[in-house]
Design an enzyme around this catalytic site. Sequence first.
Site, PDB file in Angstrom:
ATOM      1  N   GLU A  89       0.344  -1.120   0.265  1.00 43.66           N
ATOM      2  CA  GLU A  89      -0.131  -0.188  -0.405  1.00 43.66           C
ATOM      3  C   GLU A  89       0.365   1.560   0.069  1.00 43.66           C
ATOM      4  O   GLU A  89       1.863   1.573   0.453  1.00 43.66           O
ATOM      5  CB  GLU A  89      -0.750   0.050   1.425  1.00 43.66           C
ATOM      6  CG  GLU A  89      -1.775  -1.342   1.303  1.00 43.66           C
ATOM      7  CD  GLU A  89      -2.604  -1.351   2.582  1.00 43.66           C
ATOM      8  OE1 GLU A  89      -2.572  -0.288   3.511  1.00 43.66           O
ATOM      9  OE2 GLU A  89      -3.066  -2.282   2.977  1.00 43.66           O
ATOM     10  N   CYS A 323      -2.720   1.172   8.462  1.00 44.39           N
ATOM     11  CA  CYS A 323      -1.731   0.358   7.246  1.00 44.39           C
ATOM     12  C   CYS A 323      -2.832  -1.645   7.143  1.00 44.39           C
ATOM     13  O   CYS A 323      -2.543  -1.509   7.864  1.00 44.39           O
ATOM     14  CB  CYS A 323      -0.354   0.171   8.387  1.00 44.39           C
ATOM     15  SG  CYS A 323       0.587  -0.081   7.409  1.00 44.39           S
TER      16      CYS A 323
END
Length: 349
Positions: A89, A323
Amino acid sequence: MRIDDIRQRLRAHGAKACHEDKILRLWSQALPLDSGKRRPEDFLPLAVRNALPALLHDLNALARVRSEHPGEDGSARLLIGLQDGQTIESVLLPRDGLCVSSQVGCAVGCVFCMTGKDGLLRQVGSAEIVAQVALARARRRVTKVVFMGMGEPSHNLDNVLEAIELLGTCGGIGHKNLVFSTVGDPRAFERLPLGIVKPALALSLHSTKPELRAQLLPRAPRIDPADLVEQGERYARATGYPIQYQWTLIDGVNDNEEEMDGIVRLLKGKYALMNMIPYNTVDELDFKRPSWERAAEIARSLHRRGILTKLRQSAGQDVDAGCGQLRARDAAPVVKPQPVRIVRPGARA
Protein backbone atom coordinates in the site's frame (compact mmCIF):
# COMPACT_ATOMS: atom_id res chain seq x y z
CA MET A 1 15.25 -5.17 -8.50
CA ARG A 2 17.53 -2.76 -6.68
CA ILE A 3 18.67 0.64 -7.87
CA ASP A 4 22.21 -0.64 -8.15
CA ASP A 5 20.93 -3.28 -10.61
CA ILE A 6 19.58 -0.48 -12.80
CA ARG A 7 22.91 1.33 -12.70
CA GLN A 8 24.84 -1.83 -13.59
CA ARG A 9 22.48 -2.52 -16.47
CA LEU A 10 23.07 0.97 -17.85
CA ARG A 11 26.84 0.67 -17.39
CA ALA A 12 26.81 -2.54 -19.40
CA HIS A 13 25.63 -0.42 -22.33
CA GLY A 14 28.32 2.21 -21.86
CA ALA A 15 26.49 4.70 -19.63
CA LYS A 16 28.54 7.01 -17.43
CA ALA A 17 27.47 8.22 -14.01
CA CYS A 18 25.92 11.39 -15.47
CA HIS A 19 23.83 9.29 -17.88
CA GLU A 20 22.68 7.01 -15.07
CA ASP A 21 21.68 9.98 -12.92
CA LYS A 22 19.76 11.59 -15.76
CA ILE A 23 17.71 8.46 -16.45
CA LEU A 24 17.10 7.81 -12.75
CA ARG A 25 16.06 11.45 -12.28
CA LEU A 26 13.51 11.23 -15.08
CA TRP A 27 12.14 7.93 -13.77
CA SER A 28 11.95 8.88 -10.08
CA GLN A 29 10.31 12.21 -10.92
CA ALA A 30 7.91 10.66 -13.45
CA LEU A 31 9.17 12.93 -16.22
CA PRO A 32 9.15 12.10 -19.95
CA LEU A 33 12.48 11.33 -21.61
CA ASP A 34 12.32 14.48 -23.70
CA SER A 35 11.75 16.82 -20.73
CA GLY A 36 14.27 19.61 -20.27
CA LYS A 37 16.29 21.44 -22.84
CA ARG A 38 18.32 18.49 -24.10
CA ARG A 39 16.85 15.58 -26.04
CA PRO A 40 18.08 12.04 -25.24
CA GLU A 41 19.94 11.85 -28.54
CA ASP A 42 21.93 14.92 -27.52
CA PHE A 43 23.52 13.38 -24.43
CA LEU A 44 22.92 9.61 -24.24
CA PRO A 45 25.21 7.12 -26.04
CA LEU A 46 23.51 5.23 -28.85
CA ALA A 47 23.79 1.87 -27.08
CA VAL A 48 22.08 3.32 -24.00
CA ARG A 49 19.30 4.83 -26.12
CA ASN A 50 18.73 1.50 -27.80
CA ALA A 51 18.51 -0.24 -24.43
CA LEU A 52 16.12 2.30 -22.90
CA PRO A 53 12.78 0.89 -24.15
CA ALA A 54 13.43 -2.50 -22.54
CA LEU A 55 14.70 -0.89 -19.34
CA LEU A 56 11.73 1.48 -19.07
CA HIS A 57 9.37 -1.43 -19.70
CA ASP A 58 10.93 -3.32 -16.80
CA LEU A 59 10.83 -0.27 -14.52
CA ASN A 60 7.17 0.34 -15.31
CA ALA A 61 6.43 -3.32 -14.58
CA LEU A 62 7.95 -3.17 -11.09
CA ALA A 63 4.76 -1.80 -9.55
CA ARG A 64 1.29 -1.08 -10.88
CA VAL A 65 -1.75 0.50 -9.28
CA ARG A 66 -4.36 -2.21 -8.81
CA SER A 67 -6.90 0.09 -7.23
CA GLU A 68 -7.15 3.69 -6.02
CA HIS A 69 -9.39 4.81 -3.17
CA PRO A 70 -9.78 8.60 -2.78
CA GLY A 71 -10.61 9.91 0.68
CA GLU A 72 -12.74 12.89 1.57
CA ASP A 73 -9.74 14.67 3.08
CA GLY A 74 -7.78 14.78 -0.19
CA SER A 75 -5.79 11.62 0.52
CA ALA A 76 -5.90 8.52 -1.67
CA ARG A 77 -4.91 4.99 -0.75
CA LEU A 78 -3.27 3.01 -3.53
CA LEU A 79 -3.17 -0.77 -3.62
CA ILE A 80 0.03 -1.55 -5.49
CA GLY A 81 0.61 -4.84 -7.26
CA LEU A 82 4.18 -6.12 -7.52
CA GLN A 83 5.55 -8.40 -10.22
CA ASP A 84 5.35 -11.55 -8.11
CA GLY A 85 1.67 -11.01 -7.33
CA GLN A 86 2.21 -9.60 -3.83
CA THR A 87 0.53 -6.32 -2.91
CA ILE A 88 1.58 -3.35 -0.82
CA GLU A 89 0.00 0.00 0.00
CA SER A 90 0.96 3.60 -0.67
CA VAL A 91 -0.99 6.62 0.51
CA LEU A 92 -1.15 9.96 -1.26
CA LEU A 93 -1.35 12.39 1.63
CA PRO A 94 -2.69 15.93 1.75
CA ARG A 95 -0.11 18.69 1.22
CA ASP A 96 1.97 16.82 -1.38
CA GLY A 97 3.03 13.93 0.86
CA LEU A 98 3.35 10.23 0.12
CA CYS A 99 3.52 7.27 2.50
CA VAL A 100 5.38 4.25 1.06
CA SER A 101 5.79 0.63 2.09
CA SER A 102 9.18 -0.98 2.66
CA GLN A 103 8.10 -4.59 3.23
CA VAL A 104 5.32 -6.97 2.28
CA GLY A 105 3.97 -7.60 5.74
CA CYS A 106 5.96 -6.86 8.89
CA ALA A 107 7.78 -8.85 11.56
CA VAL A 108 7.22 -6.41 14.45
CA GLY A 109 3.62 -7.51 14.97
CA CYS A 110 2.20 -4.31 16.50
CA VAL A 111 -1.07 -5.55 17.99
CA PHE A 112 -3.06 -2.55 16.75
CA CYS A 113 -1.91 -2.88 13.12
CA MET A 114 -3.29 -5.14 10.37
CA THR A 115 0.04 -5.32 8.50
CA GLY A 116 1.72 -7.52 11.08
CA LYS A 117 -1.03 -10.15 11.19
CA ASP A 118 0.58 -12.24 8.44
CA GLY A 119 4.15 -11.60 9.58
CA LEU A 120 6.89 -10.68 7.13
CA LEU A 121 6.35 -12.09 3.64
CA ARG A 122 9.27 -10.47 1.81
CA GLN A 123 11.38 -7.34 1.49
CA VAL A 124 10.51 -4.60 -0.98
CA GLY A 125 13.46 -3.82 -3.26
CA SER A 126 14.88 -0.31 -3.45
CA ALA A 127 13.66 0.04 -7.03
CA GLU A 128 10.17 -1.07 -5.94
CA ILE A 129 10.21 1.63 -3.25
CA VAL A 130 11.14 4.32 -5.77
CA ALA A 131 8.54 2.90 -8.17
CA GLN A 132 5.87 3.79 -5.59
CA VAL A 133 7.07 7.39 -5.71
CA ALA A 134 7.10 7.40 -9.52
CA LEU A 135 3.52 6.08 -9.61
CA ALA A 136 2.40 8.75 -7.15
CA ARG A 137 4.16 11.53 -9.05
CA ALA A 138 2.40 10.47 -12.24
CA ARG A 139 -0.82 11.38 -10.38
CA ARG A 140 0.08 14.47 -8.38
CA ARG A 141 2.93 16.54 -6.98
CA VAL A 142 5.03 14.80 -4.30
CA THR A 143 7.50 16.79 -2.20
CA LYS A 144 7.61 14.62 0.93
CA VAL A 145 8.01 10.85 1.33
CA VAL A 146 7.45 9.12 4.65
CA PHE A 147 8.47 5.51 5.25
CA MET A 148 5.45 4.76 7.42
CA GLY A 149 3.56 2.27 5.27
CA MET A 150 3.71 -1.49 5.49
CA GLY A 151 6.86 -2.86 7.09
CA GLU A 152 9.61 -1.82 9.50
CA PRO A 153 12.21 0.15 7.48
CA SER A 154 15.08 -0.80 9.78
CA HIS A 155 14.45 -4.47 8.91
CA ASN A 156 15.14 -3.66 5.24
CA LEU A 157 17.94 -1.15 5.73
CA ASP A 158 19.97 -1.70 2.57
CA ASN A 159 16.99 -1.25 0.27
CA VAL A 160 15.45 1.62 2.21
CA LEU A 161 18.69 3.60 2.49
CA GLU A 162 19.44 3.03 -1.21
CA ALA A 163 15.99 4.40 -2.06
CA ILE A 164 16.40 7.35 0.30
CA GLU A 165 19.74 8.26 -1.28
CA LEU A 166 18.21 8.28 -4.75
CA LEU A 167 15.12 10.23 -3.70
CA GLY A 168 17.26 12.80 -1.90
CA THR A 169 19.52 13.31 -4.92
CA CYS A 170 18.10 12.45 -8.35
CA GLY A 171 14.58 12.42 -6.91
CA GLY A 172 14.81 16.05 -5.86
CA ILE A 173 13.21 15.63 -2.42
CA GLY A 174 14.57 17.67 0.48
CA HIS A 175 16.39 15.54 3.01
CA LYS A 176 14.22 16.66 5.93
CA ASN A 177 11.18 15.73 3.82
CA LEU A 178 12.31 12.09 3.73
CA VAL A 179 11.08 10.60 6.99
CA PHE A 180 12.43 7.26 8.21
CA SER A 181 10.05 5.69 10.71
CA THR A 182 11.18 2.95 13.07
CA VAL A 183 10.28 1.20 16.31
CA GLY A 184 13.88 1.80 17.35
CA ASP A 185 16.18 -0.82 15.88
CA PRO A 186 19.82 -0.14 16.92
CA ARG A 187 20.99 -0.78 13.35
CA ALA A 188 19.07 2.27 12.16
CA PHE A 189 20.89 4.52 14.63
CA GLU A 190 24.20 3.10 13.41
CA ARG A 191 23.55 3.47 9.68
CA LEU A 192 21.46 6.64 9.27
CA PRO A 193 24.20 9.12 10.29
CA LEU A 194 26.58 7.60 7.71
CA GLY A 195 24.48 8.22 4.61
CA ILE A 196 24.92 10.93 1.98
CA VAL A 197 21.26 11.73 2.57
CA LYS A 198 20.29 11.92 6.23
CA PRO A 199 16.52 11.68 6.55
CA ALA A 200 14.36 13.00 9.33
CA LEU A 201 13.58 10.38 11.95
CA ALA A 202 10.22 9.29 13.36
CA LEU A 203 10.25 6.98 16.38
CA SER A 204 7.22 4.87 17.25
CA LEU A 205 6.88 5.30 21.00
CA HIS A 206 3.22 4.50 21.87
CA SER A 207 3.99 4.06 25.57
CA THR A 208 6.52 5.32 28.10
CA LYS A 209 6.24 2.05 30.05
CA PRO A 210 8.60 -0.72 28.92
CA GLU A 211 6.15 -3.49 29.80
CA LEU A 212 3.18 -1.96 28.00
CA ARG A 213 5.28 -1.01 24.99
CA ALA A 214 6.46 -4.63 24.79
CA GLN A 215 2.82 -5.76 24.74
CA LEU A 216 1.89 -3.28 22.02
CA LEU A 217 5.02 -3.93 19.91
CA PRO A 218 5.74 -7.58 20.78
CA ARG A 219 8.70 -8.14 18.46
CA ALA A 220 10.30 -4.70 18.60
CA PRO A 221 13.80 -4.47 20.11
CA ARG A 222 13.62 -4.34 23.89
CA ILE A 223 14.85 -0.77 24.28
CA ASP A 224 13.70 1.18 27.31
CA PRO A 225 11.67 4.20 26.09
CA ALA A 226 14.06 6.52 27.95
CA ASP A 227 17.05 5.04 26.11
CA LEU A 228 15.17 5.26 22.81
CA VAL A 229 14.55 8.95 23.37
CA GLU A 230 18.22 9.53 24.20
CA GLN A 231 19.32 7.86 20.95
CA GLY A 232 16.78 9.92 19.06
CA GLU A 233 18.02 13.11 20.70
CA ARG A 234 21.58 12.43 19.57
CA TYR A 235 20.43 11.99 15.97
CA ALA A 236 18.27 15.13 16.16
CA ARG A 237 21.17 17.26 17.37
CA ALA A 238 23.51 15.79 14.74
CA THR A 239 21.15 16.44 11.81
CA GLY A 240 19.33 19.56 12.95
CA TYR A 241 15.91 17.91 12.46
CA PRO A 242 13.62 17.36 15.45
CA ILE A 243 12.60 13.78 16.15
CA GLN A 244 8.97 13.02 15.41
CA TYR A 245 7.62 10.75 18.12
CA GLN A 246 4.61 8.71 16.99
CA TRP A 247 1.92 7.88 19.51
CA THR A 248 -1.13 5.91 18.42
CA LEU A 249 -3.70 7.01 20.97
CA ILE A 250 -5.81 4.02 22.05
CA ASP A 251 -8.80 4.39 24.31
CA GLY A 252 -8.16 2.95 27.75
CA VAL A 253 -4.66 1.76 26.90
CA ASN A 254 -2.21 4.67 26.58
CA ASP A 255 -4.39 7.75 26.99
CA ASN A 256 -4.16 8.10 30.78
CA GLU A 257 -2.52 10.73 32.98
CA GLU A 258 0.32 8.41 33.99
CA GLU A 259 1.38 8.10 30.34
CA MET A 260 1.11 11.86 29.84
CA ASP A 261 3.36 12.40 32.86
CA GLY A 262 5.79 9.93 31.31
CA ILE A 263 5.82 11.83 28.01
CA VAL A 264 6.63 15.08 29.82
CA ARG A 265 9.39 13.34 31.78
CA LEU A 266 10.99 11.89 28.63
CA LEU A 267 10.55 14.74 26.17
CA LYS A 268 10.81 17.92 28.24
CA GLY A 269 13.66 19.99 26.80
CA LYS A 270 14.26 17.57 23.93
CA TYR A 271 14.48 18.54 20.25
CA ALA A 272 11.24 16.73 19.57
CA LEU A 273 7.71 16.84 18.22
CA MET A 274 5.01 14.54 19.55
CA ASN A 275 2.54 13.34 16.93
CA MET A 276 -0.64 12.18 18.63
CA ILE A 277 -2.61 10.00 16.22
CA PRO A 278 -5.99 8.72 17.41
CA TYR A 279 -6.25 5.02 16.63
CA ASN A 280 -7.78 4.21 13.26
CA THR A 281 -10.48 1.69 14.15
CA VAL A 282 -10.17 -1.78 12.58
CA ASP A 283 -13.22 -4.04 12.90
CA GLU A 284 -11.07 -7.16 13.33
CA LEU A 285 -9.09 -5.75 16.27
CA ASP A 286 -10.21 -5.19 19.85
CA PHE A 287 -9.19 -1.54 20.22
CA LYS A 288 -11.06 1.74 20.09
CA ARG A 289 -10.10 5.33 19.37
CA PRO A 290 -10.76 7.93 22.05
CA SER A 291 -13.18 10.72 21.28
CA TRP A 292 -11.74 13.65 19.33
CA GLU A 293 -12.51 15.90 22.32
CA ARG A 294 -10.49 13.64 24.62
CA ALA A 295 -7.58 13.50 22.15
CA ALA A 296 -7.63 17.29 21.73
CA GLU A 297 -7.55 17.82 25.48
CA ILE A 298 -4.55 15.48 25.78
CA ALA A 299 -2.69 17.45 23.10
CA ARG A 300 -3.54 20.75 24.77
CA SER A 301 -2.40 19.51 28.17
CA LEU A 302 0.96 18.40 26.77
CA HIS A 303 1.36 21.78 25.06
CA ARG A 304 0.70 23.54 28.35
CA ARG A 305 3.41 21.43 29.95
CA GLY A 306 6.02 22.37 27.37
CA ILE A 307 5.80 19.46 24.90
CA LEU A 308 5.34 20.49 21.26
CA THR A 309 2.39 18.30 20.27
CA LYS A 310 0.41 17.92 17.08
CA LEU A 311 -2.88 16.07 16.99
CA ARG A 312 -2.94 14.25 13.68
CA GLN A 313 -6.15 13.21 12.01
CA SER A 314 -5.27 9.88 10.43
CA ALA A 315 -5.57 10.39 6.68
CA GLY A 316 -8.21 8.60 4.66
CA GLN A 317 -10.17 6.93 7.45
CA ASP A 318 -13.07 6.45 5.07
CA VAL A 319 -10.94 4.35 2.68
CA ASP A 320 -9.33 1.73 4.97
CA ALA A 321 -6.46 4.06 5.84
CA GLY A 322 -5.10 1.97 8.68
CA CYS A 323 -1.87 0.29 7.57
CA GLY A 324 -2.58 -3.07 5.95
CA GLN A 325 -6.37 -2.73 5.92
CA LEU A 326 -6.76 -2.32 2.17
CA ARG A 327 -4.40 -5.20 1.43
CA ALA A 328 -6.25 -7.40 3.91
CA ARG A 329 -9.57 -6.55 2.32
CA ASP A 330 -8.19 -7.36 -1.12
CA ALA A 331 -6.72 -10.71 -0.05
CA ALA A 332 -8.62 -13.97 0.12
CA PRO A 333 -10.92 -14.29 3.16
CA VAL A 334 -9.09 -15.31 6.30
CA VAL A 335 -10.15 -16.51 9.72
CA LYS A 336 -10.95 -13.55 11.93
CA PRO A 337 -8.01 -13.07 14.32
CA GLN A 338 -8.60 -13.45 18.03
CA PRO A 339 -8.45 -10.18 19.98
CA VAL A 340 -5.16 -9.49 21.71
CA ARG A 341 -5.57 -8.90 25.42
CA ILE A 342 -3.79 -5.83 26.76
CA VAL A 343 -3.62 -5.36 30.48
CA ARG A 344 -5.08 -1.91 31.10
CA PRO A 345 -3.58 0.34 33.76
CA GLY A 346 -5.02 -0.54 37.15
CA ALA A 347 -6.42 -3.87 35.95
CA ARG A 348 -5.33 -7.31 37.08
CA ALA A 349 -3.48 -9.49 34.59
